[in-house]
Structure formats: structure tokens, C-alpha cells
Motif scaffolding. Structure first.
Motif, mmCIF file in Angstrom:
data_model
loop_
_atom_site.group_PDB
_atom_site.id
_atom_site.type_symbol
_atom_site.label_atom_id
_atom_site.label_comp_id
_atom_site.label_asym_id
_atom_site.label_seq_id
_atom_site.Cartn_x
_atom_site.Cartn_y
_atom_site.Cartn_z
ATOM 1 N N SER A 36 -28.080 -14.557 -14.360
ATOM 2 C CA SER A 36 -29.307 -15.251 -14.716
ATOM 3 C C SER A 36 -28.923 -16.574 -15.370
ATOM 4 N N LYS A 37 -29.186 -17.664 -14.671
ATOM 5 C CA LYS A 37 -28.801 -19.015 -15.091
ATOM 6 C C LYS A 37 -27.308 -19.046 -15.415
ATOM 7 N N THR A 38 -26.904 -19.130 -16.669
ATOM 8 C CA THR A 38 -25.475 -19.183 -17.002
ATOM 9 C C THR A 38 -24.985 -17.897 -17.659
ATOM 10 N N THR A 39 -25.786 -16.855 -17.626
ATOM 11 C CA THR A 39 -25.417 -15.584 -18.250
ATOM 12 C C THR A 39 -25.110 -14.553 -17.170
ATOM 13 N N VAL A 40 -23.977 -13.885 -17.297
ATOM 14 C CA VAL A 40 -23.587 -12.820 -16.380
ATOM 15 C C VAL A 40 -23.496 -11.532 -17.197
ATOM 16 N N THR A 41 -24.165 -10.479 -16.708
ATOM 17 C CA THR A 41 -24.149 -9.189 -17.392
ATOM 18 C C THR A 41 -23.468 -8.173 -16.501
ATOM 19 N N LEU A 42 -22.409 -7.559 -16.994
ATOM 20 C CA LEU A 42 -21.690 -6.504 -16.287
ATOM 21 C C LEU A 42 -22.025 -5.179 -16.942
ATOM 22 N N THR A 43 -22.386 -4.190 -16.140
ATOM 23 C CA THR A 43 -22.689 -2.862 -16.663
ATOM 24 C C THR A 43 -21.867 -1.852 -15.887
ATOM 25 N N CYS A 44 -21.099 -1.056 -16.601
ATOM 26 C CA CYS A 44 -20.358 0.038 -15.980
ATOM 27 C C CYS A 44 -21.290 1.244 -15.956
ATOM 28 N N LEU A 45 -21.426 1.859 -14.800
ATOM 29 C CA LEU A 45 -22.411 2.930 -14.644
ATOM 30 C C LEU A 45 -21.877 4.298 -15.045
ATOM 31 N N LYS A 46 -20.741 4.348 -15.659
ATOM 32 C CA LYS A 46 -20.197 5.607 -16.188
ATOM 33 C C LYS A 46 -20.562 5.734 -17.666
ATOM 34 N N SER A 47 -20.659 6.943 -18.139
ATOM 35 C CA SER A 47 -20.971 7.137 -19.566
ATOM 36 C C SER A 47 -19.678 7.087 -20.378
ATOM 37 N N SER A 48 -19.812 6.649 -21.598
ATOM 38 C CA SER A 48 -18.703 6.500 -22.553
ATOM 39 C C SER A 48 -17.490 5.809 -21.909
ATOM 40 N N CYS A 49 -17.637 4.493 -21.744
ATOM 41 C CA CYS A 49 -16.594 3.721 -21.075
ATOM 42 C C CYS A 49 -16.312 2.441 -21.850
ATOM 43 N N THR A 50 -15.268 1.752 -21.422
ATOM 44 C CA THR A 50 -14.936 0.434 -21.961
ATOM 45 C C THR A 50 -14.715 -0.519 -20.798
ATOM 46 N N ILE A 51 -15.013 -1.804 -21.021
ATOM 47 C CA ILE A 51 -14.781 -2.826 -20.006
ATOM 48 C C ILE A 51 -13.681 -3.746 -20.525
ATOM 49 N N THR A 52 -12.668 -3.963 -19.689
ATOM 50 C CA THR A 52 -11.517 -4.764 -20.083
ATOM 51 C C THR A 52 -11.372 -5.947 -19.135
ATOM 52 N N HIS A 53 -11.104 -7.147 -19.726
ATOM 53 C CA HIS A 53 -10.823 -8.357 -18.953
ATOM 54 C C HIS A 53 -9.868 -9.213 -19.767
ATOM 55 N N ASN A 54 -8.741 -9.591 -19.176
ATOM 56 C CA ASN A 54 -7.720 -10.403 -19.865
ATOM 57 C C ASN A 54 -7.380 -9.835 -21.242
ATOM 58 N N GLU A 55 -7.199 -8.541 -21.289
ATOM 59 C CA GLU A 55 -6.826 -7.811 -22.502
ATOM 60 C C GLU A 55 -7.901 -7.830 -23.597
ATOM 61 N N LYS A 56 -9.102 -8.273 -23.251
ATOM 62 C CA LYS A 56 -10.221 -8.183 -24.194
ATOM 63 C C LYS A 56 -11.013 -6.936 -23.836
ATOM 64 N N VAL A 57 -11.222 -6.076 -24.798
ATOM 65 C CA VAL A 57 -11.888 -4.798 -24.552
ATOM 66 C C VAL A 57 -13.279 -4.834 -25.158
ATOM 67 N N THR A 58 -14.273 -4.452 -24.332
ATOM 68 C CA THR A 58 -15.650 -4.294 -24.803
ATOM 69 C C THR A 58 -15.887 -2.801 -24.973
ATOM 70 N N PRO A 59 -16.204 -2.330 -26.184
ATOM 71 C CA PRO A 59 -16.257 -0.883 -26.438
ATOM 72 C C PRO A 59 -17.416 -0.157 -25.761
ATOM 73 N N ASP A 60 -18.484 -0.836 -25.399
ATOM 74 C CA ASP A 60 -19.567 -0.107 -24.726
ATOM 75 C C ASP A 60 -19.557 -0.439 -23.228
ATOM 76 N N CYS A 61 -20.487 0.128 -22.495
ATOM 77 C CA CYS A 61 -20.487 0.021 -21.036
ATOM 78 C C CYS A 61 -21.153 -1.250 -20.522
ATOM 79 N N THR A 62 -21.563 -2.149 -21.391
ATOM 80 C CA THR A 62 -22.213 -3.389 -20.970
ATOM 81 C C THR A 62 -21.505 -4.576 -21.601
ATOM 82 N N ARG A 63 -21.199 -5.553 -20.759
ATOM 83 C CA ARG A 63 -20.577 -6.788 -21.269
ATOM 84 C C ARG A 63 -21.447 -7.956 -20.836
ATOM 85 N N VAL A 64 -21.895 -8.748 -21.798
ATOM 86 C CA VAL A 64 -22.724 -9.923 -21.533
ATOM 87 C C VAL A 64 -21.862 -11.163 -21.732
#
Length: 152
Positions: free
Chosen positions: A6-34
Motif C-alpha cells: 500500500s503506497k510505500t508500506t509493505v506488510t508481510l504476514t506469516c500464516l503459521k502460528s507462533s513464528c518469527t520473520i527473519t531478514h538480513n539477520e533482523k528478527v521480528t518476533p511476531d508473525c507480521t512484519r510491517v
């Protein structure tokens, strides 16, 4: 993964329960990364969704723009239908006015170019005969006497 742009915002959602999202060694503790103010130079690449059992990988390369306008399908359908109705109205008006204009006369010369009088239509004279084709007259058969008759 579910990806929303949406415009300049990208939202990633992992559809698994109790997960983490990792990119370039940065870890997001919940299943959604904005990711706000997404920049392709630093935000493109692999994202991993890690749950207790599985690991999923997504390669993200998104195009974003600041001045974009988002339209829902109902708005797009309304614009298309309105455009078709307006076009149909213009066609009907053009047909109506062109149909009525055929019988109208305008000025003192009858309203037609050339100054023909109004009233009954003028009958056109027959076209000028071509001199290469001379008509057969009753007393002049000798012009065509040399032609062979073909039996059809």
C-alpha cells in the motif's frame, strides 16, 4: 506468506502460528512484519518464516510509489459502466440530431448547396453514354453484324 503493498508500506504476514520473520539477520518476533518507506536497495531479498516445525522462504522484490491511488474493484466497475453509459448517450444524441437534420432546410435557396429549390426531389438525368458502346437501333444492325453470336 501473505504480502500486502500500500503506497510505500509493505506488510508481510506469516500464516503459521507462533513464528518469527527473519531478514538480513533482523528478527521480528511476531508473525507480521510491517516495512514502512520500503526501499528496494535495502528491503529486497529473502525473508524467512520460522515456526516450531517448518521454515518457509520468500524472495521479495516489490514496487512501491508515493503518489499511487488505490481503487477497489467496485469503483473501477462503476467508472467503466459510467463511461459506457455516457458514450451510449453521445451516440444516441448524434444519431437523433443527424436523423432530424436530413429533412431540414435553412435559407432562402432551400438550404442546400447549389441553390436547388425545395419541394420534390430533382430527378437526375441519365448518365452520359460512353462513345465506345453504341446502342443498337432498329435500322442500324450493320455496326454489329461482324460479331459472332455465341450460343448459350
Amino acid at each position: 506468506f501473505q504480502v500486502m503493498v500500500s503506497k510505500t508500506t509493505v506488510t508481510l504476514t506469516c500464516l503459521k502460528s507462533s513464528c518469527t520473520i527473519t531478514h538480513n539477520e533482523k528478527v521480528t518476533p511476531d508473525c507480521t512484519r510491517v516495512i514502512e518507506n520500503y526501499k528496494s536497495s535495502q528491503d529486497d531479498g529473502e525473508y524467512q518464516c520460522q515456526s516450531s516445525k517448518d521454515t518457509f522462504t520468500l524472495y521479495l522484490k516489490a514496487k512501491v510509489c508515493e503518489s499511487c491511488v488505490e481503487l477497489d474493484p467496485l469503483t473501477v466497475a462503476g467508472i467503466i459502466i459510467a463511461d459506457l453509459l455516457i458514450t451510449l448517450g453521445v451516440v444516441v444524441l448524434a444519431y437523433y440530431f443527424s436523423k432530424n437534420r436530413k429533412g431540414r432546410g435553412g435559407g432562402g435557396s432551400g438550404g442546400r448547396a447549389g441553390g436547388h429549390p425545395r419541394g420534390q426531389k430533382m430527378v437526375r438525368p441519365p448518365p452520359v453514354p460512353n462513345p465506345d458502346y453504341e446502342p443498337i437501333r432498329k435500322g442500324q444492325r450493320e455496326v454489329y453484324a461482324g460479331l459472332d453470336s455465341r450460343g448459350f
